[in-house]
Design an enzyme around this catalytic site. Sequence first.
Site, PDB file in Angstrom:
ATOM      1  N   THR A 179       1.664  10.544   3.735  1.00  0.00           N
ATOM      2  CA  THR A 179       0.668  11.612   2.928  1.00  0.00           C
ATOM      3  C   THR A 179      -1.287  12.013   3.591  1.00  0.00           C
ATOM      4  OG1 THR A 179      -0.131   9.824   1.397  1.00  0.00           O
ATOM      5  CG2 THR A 179       2.004  11.199   0.402  1.00  0.00           C
ATOM      6  N   ASP A 234       0.592  -1.241   0.244  1.00  0.00           N
ATOM      7  CA  ASP A 234       0.080  -0.049   0.215  1.00  0.00           C
ATOM      8  C   ASP A 234       1.164   1.168  -0.463  1.00  0.00           C
ATOM      9  OD1 ASP A 234      -2.353   1.347   0.471  1.00  0.00           O
ATOM     10  OD2 ASP A 234      -2.176   1.394   2.425  1.00  0.00           O
TER      11      ASP A 234
END
Length: 211
Positions: free
Chosen positions: A19, A11
């Site tokens: 982020t 991921d």
Amino acid sequence: MFEQMKGAIFDLDGVIVDTAKYHYLAWRSLAEELGFEFTEEDNERLKGVSRMESLNILLEIGRIDASDEERERMAASKNERYVEFISRLHESELLPGVRAYLTDLRSRGVKIALGSASKNAEFILSKLNIRGLFDAVVDGNQVVNAKPDPEVFLIACRKLGLEPAECVVFEDAAAGVQAAIAAGMGVVGIGRADLLPGADKVVSGVDELIA
């Protein structure tokens, strides 16, 4: 699990780079424009969720009705704010151990893919100067069904030319862990064990995986 691993699927947000803080700032900005408060606690509900589903949750929190056309405009507006934030990303923002672990996997002949709901994944990997470490990238532009549906990981597996049982997923969200399990893959949770039920192994960060 690691002995049989021929493919590693990562991921993006919370595993390779954080982020999430930029997503939060962009969603919060949109909520303020719409006239309500969007908290960090609210933002937890958006982890691992697609952009449009995230918008639906945000509008539910704000008790706002919007047409499909308005939702598309809001999602685009949020993404513009987000891209503005991540345009300043630098490889120094890679989470600890990520570059070393990816490099180690490649040296051992393990194929590497990204499996993320982000529609900006290619841009982010390039900003972090690690795109060359990935054999395949599957992002929100190629996937119809969001996690916990296993689609993103199954596509990544096919792109690597491997079987699901040969792949291990690295995830920080419960929905992602469930998607990996549904895909028939091993899964390493990144974060807190109590928030990642079903993971085969849980570590606080990728740096813990370096031999």
